[in-house]
Structure formats: structure tokens, C-alpha cells
Design an enzyme around this catalytic site. Structure first.
Site, PDB file in Angstrom:
ATOM      1  N   TRP A 102       0.888  -1.169   0.000  1.00 47.06           N
ATOM      2  CA  TRP A 102       0.000   0.000   0.000  1.00 47.06           C
ATOM      3  C   TRP A 102       0.929   1.223   0.000  1.00 47.06           C
ATOM      4  O   TRP A 102       1.324   1.712   1.058  1.00 47.06           O
ATOM      5  CB  TRP A 102      -0.858   0.037   1.264  1.00 47.06           C
ATOM      6  CG  TRP A 102      -1.911  -1.005   1.347  1.00 47.06           C
ATOM      7  CD1 TRP A 102      -3.234  -0.870   1.014  1.00 47.06           C
ATOM      8  CD2 TRP A 102      -1.777  -2.358   1.814  1.00 47.06           C
ATOM      9  NE1 TRP A 102      -3.904  -2.053   1.243  1.00 47.06           N
ATOM     10  CE2 TRP A 102      -3.035  -2.980   1.725  1.00 47.06           C
ATOM     11  CE3 TRP A 102      -0.694  -3.114   2.291  1.00 47.06           C
ATOM     12  CZ2 TRP A 102      -3.248  -4.296   2.092  1.00 47.06           C
ATOM     13  CZ3 TRP A 102      -0.901  -4.434   2.660  1.00 47.06           C
ATOM     14  CH2 TRP A 102      -2.165  -5.013   2.561  1.00 47.06           C
ATOM     15  N   ASN A 167      17.608  -1.215  -8.930  1.00 51.92           N
ATOM     16  CA  ASN A 167      16.536  -1.904  -8.191  1.00 51.92           C
ATOM     17  C   ASN A 167      15.219  -1.907  -8.966  1.00 51.92           C
ATOM     18  O   ASN A 167      14.213  -1.356  -8.508  1.00 51.92           O
ATOM     19  CB  ASN A 167      16.337  -1.222  -6.832  1.00 51.92           C
ATOM     20  CG  ASN A 167      16.878  -2.072  -5.712  1.00 51.92           C
ATOM     21  OD1 ASN A 167      17.068  -3.286  -5.872  1.00 51.92           O
ATOM     22  ND2 ASN A 167      17.159  -1.453  -4.587  1.00 51.92           N
ATOM     23  N   TYR A 168      15.224  -2.554 -10.112  1.00 45.12           N
ATOM     24  CA  TYR A 168      14.066  -2.509 -11.020  1.00 45.12           C
ATOM     25  C   TYR A 168      12.851  -3.235 -10.434  1.00 45.12           C
ATOM     26  O   TYR A 168      12.938  -4.408 -10.084  1.00 45.12           O
ATOM     27  CB  TYR A 168      14.467  -3.146 -12.348  1.00 45.12           C
ATOM     28  CG  TYR A 168      13.365  -3.219 -13.372  1.00 45.12           C
ATOM     29  CD1 TYR A 168      12.560  -2.121 -13.637  1.00 45.12           C
ATOM     30  CD2 TYR A 168      13.140  -4.400 -14.096  1.00 45.12           C
ATOM     31  CE1 TYR A 168      11.552  -2.184 -14.587  1.00 45.12           C
ATOM     32  CE2 TYR A 168      12.137  -4.472 -15.051  1.00 45.12           C
ATOM     33  CZ  TYR A 168      11.345  -3.362 -15.286  1.00 45.12           C
ATOM     34  OH  TYR A 168      10.344  -3.431 -16.219  1.00 45.12           O
ATOM     35  N   ARG A 169      11.736  -2.519 -10.325  1.00 44.70           N
ATOM     36  CA  ARG A 169      10.465  -3.105  -9.890  1.00 44.70           C
ATOM     37  C   ARG A 169       9.433  -2.795 -10.970  1.00 44.70           C
ATOM     38  O   ARG A 169       8.881  -1.684 -11.010  1.00 44.70           O
ATOM     39  CB  ARG A 169       9.997  -2.497  -8.558  1.00 44.70           C
ATOM     40  CG  ARG A 169      10.916  -2.719  -7.383  1.00 44.70           C
ATOM     41  CD  ARG A 169      10.922  -4.189  -6.917  1.00 44.70           C
ATOM     42  NE  ARG A 169      11.795  -4.353  -5.764  1.00 44.70           N
ATOM     43  CZ  ARG A 169      13.112  -4.566  -5.832  1.00 44.70           C
ATOM     44  NH1 ARG A 169      13.722  -4.637  -7.003  1.00 44.70           N
ATOM     45  NH2 ARG A 169      13.822  -4.720  -4.724  1.00 44.70           N
ATOM     46  N   ASP A 260      20.731  -4.617  -0.839  1.00 45.12           N
ATOM     47  CA  ASP A 260      20.732  -3.351  -0.081  1.00 45.12           C
ATOM     48  C   ASP A 260      21.875  -3.335   0.935  1.00 45.12           C
ATOM     49  O   ASP A 260      22.561  -2.322   1.114  1.00 45.12           O
ATOM     50  CB  ASP A 260      19.413  -3.163   0.687  1.00 45.12           C
ATOM     51  CG  ASP A 260      18.200  -3.230  -0.222  1.00 45.12           C
ATOM     52  OD1 ASP A 260      18.349  -2.960  -1.426  1.00 45.12           O
ATOM     53  OD2 ASP A 260      17.104  -3.552   0.278  1.00 45.12           O
TER      54      ASP A 260
HETATM   55  P1  ADP Z   1      20.543  -7.524  -5.935  1.00 50.22           P
HETATM   56  O1  ADP Z   1      19.304  -7.856  -5.167  1.00 50.22           O
HETATM   57  O2  ADP Z   1      20.940  -6.102  -5.825  1.00 50.22           O
HETATM   58  O3  ADP Z   1      20.532  -8.072  -7.337  1.00 50.22           O
HETATM   59  P2  ADP Z   1      22.133  -9.860  -5.236  1.00 50.22           P
HETATM   60  O4  ADP Z   1      20.983 -10.786  -5.156  1.00 50.22           O
HETATM   61  O5  ADP Z   1      23.069 -10.054  -6.366  1.00 50.22           O
HETATM   62  O6  ADP Z   1      21.701  -8.318  -5.158  1.00 50.22           O
HETATM   63  O7  ADP Z   1      22.940 -10.001  -3.871  1.00 50.22           O
HETATM   64  C1  ADP Z   1      23.872  -9.033  -3.461  1.00 50.22           C
HETATM   65  C2  ADP Z   1      25.040  -9.683  -2.804  1.00 50.22           C
HETATM   66  O8  ADP Z   1      24.587 -10.474  -1.692  1.00 50.22           O
HETATM   67  C3  ADP Z   1      25.795 -10.655  -3.691  1.00 50.22           C
HETATM   68  O9  ADP Z   1      26.745  -9.990  -4.488  1.00 50.22           O
HETATM   69  C4  ADP Z   1      26.434 -11.578  -2.661  1.00 50.22           C
HETATM   70  O10 ADP Z   1      27.609 -11.000  -2.141  1.00 50.22           O
HETATM   71  C5  ADP Z   1      25.372 -11.619  -1.555  1.00 50.22           C
HETATM   72  N1  ADP Z   1      24.514 -12.806  -1.717  1.00 50.22           N
HETATM   73  C6  ADP Z   1      23.302 -12.885  -2.303  1.00 50.22           C
HETATM   74  N2  ADP Z   1      22.819 -14.148  -2.282  1.00 50.22           N
HETATM   75  C7  ADP Z   1      23.763 -14.884  -1.660  1.00 50.22           C
HETATM   76  C8  ADP Z   1      23.883 -16.272  -1.304  1.00 50.22           C
HETATM   77  N3  ADP Z   1      22.931 -17.155  -1.627  1.00 50.22           N
HETATM   78  N4  ADP Z   1      24.995 -16.668  -0.659  1.00 50.22           N
HETATM   79  C9  ADP Z   1      25.978 -15.793  -0.327  1.00 50.22           C
HETATM   80  N5  ADP Z   1      25.923 -14.466  -0.622  1.00 50.22           N
HETATM   81  C10 ADP Z   1      24.839 -14.020  -1.281  1.00 50.22           C
END
Ligand code: ADP
Length: 309
Positions: A102, A167-169, A260
Site C-alpha cells: 500500500w 533496483n528494477y520493480r 541493499d
Molecule cells: P541484488 O538484489 O541487488 O541483485 P544480489 O541478489 O546479487 O543483489 O545479492 C547481493 C550480494 O549479496 C551478492 O553480491 C552476494 O555477495 C550476496 N549474496 C546474495 N545471495 C547470496 C547467497 N545465496 N549466498 C551468499 N551471498 C549471497
């Protein structure tokens, strides 16, 4: 002391514990980044949150929460005509989480209109860094978005470093083309870009982190960190690219705020004088800790445990 401004929305979060029992917290992409940045670099920086809230009790609590996190709330403006946005996280019988929002008329949408009524760019100076995201952009009216880009140009002319995470939504944009046009503008003004590969796959059809680097280099970004979940990041700075692996975790509990927290850790590292690679290593360690815990923001006690490792 370094001066950082983080612009965007903080929302009320209702997290389902059991059936109709919810835990209430505050969260939102840029707020999460602000908290992790400040916790990581506490004494070395003053971090101002630029946003708007209402004049209601929940808005007062939101401001109190910012202050508890030692964030400077002097740029959180007040409106009588709106309240903070809200979202619920529900978990179904299979453990799958779903989010309901919301936020269409949230106070944060008015933040730049309010800012412009009362202030000029001088109110934001002196500053070392201005950080915003694609969500900060998406919640604004067309007029306010244009004003934001003007404001950022003025800040940049004063030597302020501009940092952007797309951060595309999709749900927040009328269509992908309008979103791409705004992101291209944001990137062209950015000194540091912190995109997720998934965002660029969906929005621009990129197939690899290398594609994203090439795209953003063309737009003139000098420092680029492409995040790719457990596959780590591909970075680029001073004409050189580098890899930084993710830190393996025993069990992923909740990936909310992985990106984040990574951004907050990266910013804190860079502001503390770490190289881009060393800042990525710190950020990856922090993000791996965050995905091992429930919710966007780990408790202060958990964070102390992380810092003292
Ligand atoms: P965004 O949401 O901005 O795309 P990511 O999903 O790529 O970000 O995650 C950001 C960071 O978080 C990654 O670069 C990594 O360092 C850490 N991270 C995310 N998922 C994992 C995981 N399953 N195991 C370990 N580190 C993770």
C-alpha cells in the site's frame, strides 16, 4: 566527517509471524542501505535520510527509528496529507513468501515537491555522496523526477559523488521503455553504479555481467559493481575489471536486502578509504551474514556479533 545523503522511501513493514499475528518494523531499499552503511562506518560519517512522512503517530515512530539507527532525520519532511507506505509479508502453507503493498499515495512520493517548496540545493550541501535507487525514481511524479535530475546535476557540479542502484520493480513503472529512459539518465549522472545482473537481464536483455559493464561504461560510469547473487560480483574501476566471489553460507534463510546490505557495506568501505575490491569483499561478507537471517535488517545485537568476528 563524511556527509552522505540517501534519498527514497522507508515503509512500514508487517511481517506475518503466525496466522493473523504480525511483527511491525520499518524497511525499504534505500533505508536498508542507509542502516547498513551507518552501522558499518558509524563514527566516520553523518548519514542524512532524505524523504517525507506524515504528521501521524506511525510517522513519528518512523523518525524515532531513524534516530535509533543514528541516521540524521533533518531532511525527512512532513506532510499533513499522507502517511508512510506499508507492505505485508505473508507466508503460505508451503513456506512461500508474498508481498502486498500500500504505497500508491505514500508521503515519500511528495518528498521532492516538499523539498522544492522550502529549500534549494544548498540545503543538501556540503555533501560527499548522494545515493538513490530506481525505486526512489519510480515513486516520483514526472515533474519531481525532472527536478531530481536537475538537483543531482547541481550536486555533481559541486563535487558530490552520485551513487545509483536501479533496483528494477516493473510494477512501479508504466512501461519498460519509460523506465529504461530514466535509468539511462540516472546512470549517465552516476559516479558509482551498483546494479543487479537480474535487473539488466529483464530490462535490457543483457545476458552476462560483462554485458552490463560494457553498457554502463558506454554511459560513462567510472565505477561499476554488478551483483549476481551467490555468483558474486564483477567490478570495474579505474579502467580495470575484477571479480569478487560471494561468501558461501551454510544455509540461506532469507535473501531480502542482500543487495541493499551489500550496497551499504560497499559505500561504507569506499568512504573509509577501502579500494573497490576490498569494499566488495567487506560488502559480500556483510550480505552473506544478512541472507543467513530473517528480515531486511538484522538486530543490532546480531550486527555486533558480525562486526566482532
Ligand atoms: P541484488 O538484489 O541487488 O541483485 P544480489 O541478489 O546479487 O543483489 O545479492 C547481493 C550480494 O549479496 C551478492 O553480491 C552476494 O555477495 C550476496 N549474496 C546474495 N545471495 C547470496 C547467497 N545465496 N549466498 C551468499 N551471498 C549471497
Amino acid at each position: 566527517m563524511k556527509q552522505v545523503i540517501i534519498f527514497g522511501e522507508c515503509m512500514v513493514e508487517l511481517f506475518q509471524l503466525v496466522d493473523n499475528v504480525y511483527h511491525q518494523a520499518f524497511a525499504g531499499d534505500v533505508y536498508n542501505t542507509a542502516v547498513y552503511c551507518k552501522r558499518s562506518a558509524a563514527a566516520q560519517l553523518n548519514l542524512k535520510f532524505l524523504s517525507a512522512v506524515g504528521t501521524d503517530l506511525v510517522s513519528d515512530k518512523l523518525i524515532a527509528q531513524l534516530e535509533q539507527e543514528k541516521l540524521d532525520s533533518s531532511l525527512v519532511l512532513r506532510t499533513k496529507t499522507a502517511r508512510p507506505g506499508l507492505y505485508m509479508i505473508n507466508t503460505d502453507c508451503f513456506g512461500e513468501r508474498s508481498f502486498v503493498y500500500w504505497r500508491d499515495s505514500s508521503a515519500a512520493k511528495q518528498s521532492l515537491a516538499l523539498f522544492r517548496q522550502h529549500h534549494t540545493v544548498e540545503r543538501l550541501l556540503p555533501a560527499d555522496v548522494f545515493y538513490f535507487s530506481g525505486i526512489s525514481l519510480a515513486i516520483l511524479s514526472l515533474e519531481d523526477r525532472t527536478y531530481l535530475f536537475t538537483l543531482i546535476k547541481e550536486l555533481k557540479a559541486q563535487g558530490v559523488q552520485i551513487v545509483f542502484d536501479p533496483n528494477y520493480r516493473p510494477a512501479l513503472w508504466p512501461d519498460a521503455e519509460i523506465c529504461r529512459a530514466n535509468f539511462d539518465q540516472a546512470y549517465a549522472l552516476s559516479d558509482i553504479a551498483l546494479p543487479g545482473l537480474d535487473d539488466h537481464k529483464v530490462l535490457y536483455g543483457c545476458s552476462s555481467a560483462g554485458d552490463v559493464l560494457a553498457q554502463l561504461q558506454t554511459l560513462g560510469v567510472k565505477e561499476i559493481i554488478v551483483k549476481n547473487g551467490s555468483s558474486g560480483v564483477l567490478g570495474y574501476s579505474e579502467g580495470e575489471s575484477f571479480q569478487c566471489p560471494a561468501v558461501p553460507v551454510k544455509k540461506v534463510i532469507d535473501t531480502t536486502a542482500a543487495g541493499d546490505s551489500f550496497n551499504g557495506g560497499y559505500l561504507a568501505g569506499r568512504l573509509n578509504g577501502l579500494s573497490p575490491l576490498a569494499a566488495c569483499q567487506y560488502a559480500a561478507t556483510l550480505a552473506s551474514f544478512v541472507v543467513e537471517h530473517t528480515g531486511a535488517i538484522v538486530t543490532k545485537e546480531q550486527f555486533r556479533g558480525f562486526s566482532s568476528r
